[in-house]
Motif scaffolding. Structure first.
Motif, PDB file in Angstrom:
ATOM      1  N   ARG A   6      -5.316 -67.876  20.666  1.00 25.33           N
ATOM      2  CA  ARG A   6      -6.575 -67.366  20.105  1.00 25.33           C
ATOM      3  C   ARG A   6      -7.457 -66.820  21.210  1.00 25.33           C
ATOM      4  O   ARG A   6      -8.050 -65.747  21.071  1.00 25.33           O
ATOM      5  N   ALA A   7      -7.540 -67.536  22.313  1.00 23.58           N
ATOM      6  CA  ALA A   7      -8.351 -67.085  23.448  1.00 23.58           C
ATOM      7  C   ALA A   7      -7.804 -65.779  24.015  1.00 23.58           C
ATOM      8  O   ALA A   7      -8.570 -64.876  24.370  1.00 23.58           O
ATOM      9  N   GLN A   8      -6.481 -65.668  24.064  1.00 20.95           N
ATOM     10  CA  GLN A   8      -5.860 -64.435  24.568  1.00 20.95           C
ATOM     11  C   GLN A   8      -6.202 -63.260  23.657  1.00 20.95           C
ATOM     12  O   GLN A   8      -6.529 -62.179  24.139  1.00 20.95           O
ATOM     13  N   LEU A  10      -8.811 -62.980  21.653  1.00 20.80           N
ATOM     14  CA  LEU A  10     -10.237 -62.670  21.788  1.00 20.80           C
ATOM     15  C   LEU A  10     -10.528 -61.919  23.090  1.00 20.80           C
ATOM     16  O   LEU A  10     -11.342 -60.995  23.110  1.00 20.80           O
ATOM     17  N   ARG A  11      -9.858 -62.312  24.190  1.00 22.16           N
ATOM     18  CA  ARG A  11     -10.031 -61.588  25.456  1.00 22.16           C
ATOM     19  C   ARG A  11      -9.561 -60.144  25.320  1.00 22.16           C
ATOM     20  O   ARG A  11     -10.199 -59.222  25.812  1.00 22.16           O
ATOM     21  N   LEU A  12      -8.449 -59.964  24.638  1.00 19.34           N
ATOM     22  CA  LEU A  12      -7.911 -58.628  24.430  1.00 19.34           C
ATOM     23  C   LEU A  12      -8.848 -57.796  23.555  1.00 19.34           C
ATOM     24  O   LEU A  12      -9.103 -56.616  23.849  1.00 19.34           O
ATOM     25  N   TYR A  13      -9.390 -58.400  22.525  1.00 20.65           N
ATOM     26  CA  TYR A  13     -10.353 -57.718  21.641  1.00 20.65           C
ATOM     27  C   TYR A  13     -11.577 -57.266  22.428  1.00 20.65           C
ATOM     28  O   TYR A  13     -12.002 -56.118  22.343  1.00 20.65           O
ATOM     29  N   ARG A  14     -12.135 -58.177  23.216  1.00 17.39           N
ATOM     30  CA  ARG A  14     -13.316 -57.831  24.025  1.00 17.39           C
ATOM     31  C   ARG A  14     -12.990 -56.756  25.049  1.00 17.39           C
ATOM     32  O   ARG A  14     -13.800 -55.858  25.293  1.00 17.39           O
ATOM     33  N   ALA A  15     -11.813 -56.836  25.662  1.00 19.37           N
ATOM     34  CA  ALA A  15     -11.416 -55.835  26.661  1.00 19.37           C
ATOM     35  C   ALA A  15     -11.292 -54.453  26.016  1.00 19.37           C
ATOM     36  O   ALA A  15     -11.724 -53.451  26.599  1.00 19.37           O
ATOM     37  N   LEU A  16     -10.713 -54.405  24.825  1.00 21.36           N
ATOM     38  CA  LEU A  16     -10.591 -53.128  24.123  1.00 21.36           C
ATOM     39  C   LEU A  16     -11.963 -52.554  23.787  1.00 21.36           C
ATOM     40  O   LEU A  16     -12.217 -51.360  23.986  1.00 21.36           O
ATOM     41  N   LEU A  17     -12.859 -53.391  23.279  1.00 25.16           N
ATOM     42  CA  LEU A  17     -14.209 -52.917  22.946  1.00 25.16           C
ATOM     43  C   LEU A  17     -14.959 -52.477  24.198  1.00 25.16           C
ATOM     44  O   LEU A  17     -15.623 -51.431  24.209  1.00 25.16           O
ATOM     45  N   ARG A  18     -14.853 -53.258  25.249  1.00 22.77           N
ATOM     46  CA  ARG A  18     -15.551 -52.933  26.494  1.00 22.77           C
ATOM     47  C   ARG A  18     -15.043 -51.612  27.078  1.00 22.77           C
ATOM     48  O   ARG A  18     -15.823 -50.769  27.507  1.00 22.77           O
ATOM     49  N   GLU A  19     -13.751 -51.451  27.080  1.00 21.51           N
ATOM     50  CA  GLU A  19     -13.175 -50.223  27.632  1.00 21.51           C
ATOM     51  C   GLU A  19     -13.522 -49.021  26.756  1.00 21.51           C
ATOM     52  O   GLU A  19     -13.778 -47.933  27.261  1.00 21.51           O
ATOM     53  N   SER A  20     -13.570 -49.209  25.450  1.00 23.40           N
ATOM     54  CA  SER A  20     -13.916 -48.111  24.539  1.00 23.40           C
ATOM     55  C   SER A  20     -15.355 -47.664  24.718  1.00 23.40           C
ATOM     56  O   SER A  20     -15.678 -46.497  24.468  1.00 23.40           O
ATOM     57  N   GLN A  21     -16.227 -48.564  25.153  1.00 22.21           N
ATOM     58  CA  GLN A  21     -17.622 -48.202  25.410  1.00 22.21           C
ATOM     59  C   GLN A  21     -17.737 -47.202  26.557  1.00 22.21           C
ATOM     60  O   GLN A  21     -18.749 -46.529  26.682  1.00 22.21           O
ATOM     61  N   ARG A  22     -16.710 -47.095  27.361  1.00 26.55           N
ATOM     62  CA  ARG A  22     -16.744 -46.204  28.518  1.00 26.55           C
ATOM     63  C   ARG A  22     -16.382 -44.757  28.181  1.00 26.55           C
ATOM     64  O   ARG A  22     -16.488 -43.889  29.039  1.00 26.55           O
ATOM     65  N   PHE A  23     -15.935 -44.488  26.945  1.00 27.29           N
ATOM     66  CA  PHE A  23     -15.640 -43.111  26.553  1.00 27.29           C
ATOM     67  C   PHE A  23     -16.893 -42.268  26.709  1.00 27.29           C
ATOM     68  O   PHE A  23     -17.978 -42.657  26.261  1.00 27.29           O
ATOM     69  N   GLY A  24     -16.769 -41.115  27.310  1.00 30.91           N
ATOM     70  CA  GLY A  24     -17.903 -40.228  27.494  1.00 30.91           C
ATOM     71  C   GLY A  24     -18.318 -39.541  26.201  1.00 30.91           C
ATOM     72  O   GLY A  24     -19.491 -39.289  25.962  1.00 30.91           O
ATOM     73  N   SER A  25     -17.367 -39.260  25.365  1.00 36.79           N
ATOM     74  CA  SER A  25     -17.625 -38.562  24.108  1.00 36.79           C
ATOM     75  C   SER A  25     -18.047 -39.546  23.021  1.00 36.79           C
ATOM     76  O   SER A  25     -17.364 -40.549  22.760  1.00 36.79           O
ATOM     77  N   TYR A  26     -19.150 -39.250  22.401  1.00 42.05           N
ATOM     78  CA  TYR A  26     -19.674 -40.095  21.312  1.00 42.05           C
ATOM     79  C   TYR A  26     -18.634 -40.257  20.207  1.00 42.05           C
ATOM     80  O   TYR A  26     -18.418 -41.370  19.707  1.00 42.05           O
ATOM     81  N   ASN A  27     -17.992 -39.168  19.822  1.00 43.69           N
ATOM     82  CA  ASN A  27     -17.030 -39.214  18.720  1.00 43.69           C
ATOM     83  C   ASN A  27     -15.826 -40.083  19.054  1.00 43.69           C
ATOM     84  O   ASN A  27     -15.390 -40.887  18.233  1.00 43.69           O
ATOM     85  N   TYR A  28     -15.269 -39.938  20.248  1.00 46.19           N
ATOM     86  CA  TYR A  28     -14.144 -40.781  20.657  1.00 46.19           C
ATOM     87  C   TYR A  28     -14.566 -42.242  20.731  1.00 46.19           C
ATOM     88  O   TYR A  28     -13.838 -43.138  20.319  1.00 46.19           O
ATOM     89  N   ARG A  29     -15.755 -42.477  21.274  1.00 49.13           N
ATOM     90  CA  ARG A  29     -16.253 -43.838  21.453  1.00 49.13           C
ATOM     91  C   ARG A  29     -16.404 -44.539  20.102  1.00 49.13           C
ATOM     92  O   ARG A  29     -15.892 -45.639  19.908  1.00 49.13           O
TER      93      ARG A  29
END
Length: 89
Positions: A6-8, A10-29
């Motif tokens: 479960r912890a793994q 959740l870490r993966l979920y947070r990592a995906l969300l965090r990395e997606s926040q870095r998209f420069g394009s609003y639409n991709y993000r």
């Protein structure tokens, strides 16, 4: 699911969300964030450990894709959309 599994996830979920926040394009993000949330919600109730392991591996591969796309997107700057201006949040 075991606590470490479960912890793994959740870490993966947070990592995906965090990395997606870095998209420069609003639409991709917004698309990436919506897609990640929907996929994790859809698979929230899965109990089969083999299926969970398969989905975790798929999510890890997708994390690498998101990282690569963010890097590529940073190489090519674009103008911000009107919706991204500070007064519209």
């Amino acid at each position: 699911m075991a606590a470490s599994g479960r912890a793994q996830v959740l870490r993966l979920y947070r990592a995906l969300l965090r990395e997606s926040q870095r998209f420069g394009s609003y639409n991709y993000r917004t698309y990436a964030i919506r897609r990640i949330r929907d996929a994790f919600r859809e698979n929230r109730n899965i109990k089969d450990s083999e299926k969970i392991e398969e989905l975790v591996n798929k999510a890890k591969a997708n994390l690498e894709i998101v990282r690569r796309q963010v890097t590529i997107g940073q190489l090519y700057s674009t103008q911000k959309l009107v919706i991204e201006s500070p007064g519209n949040t």
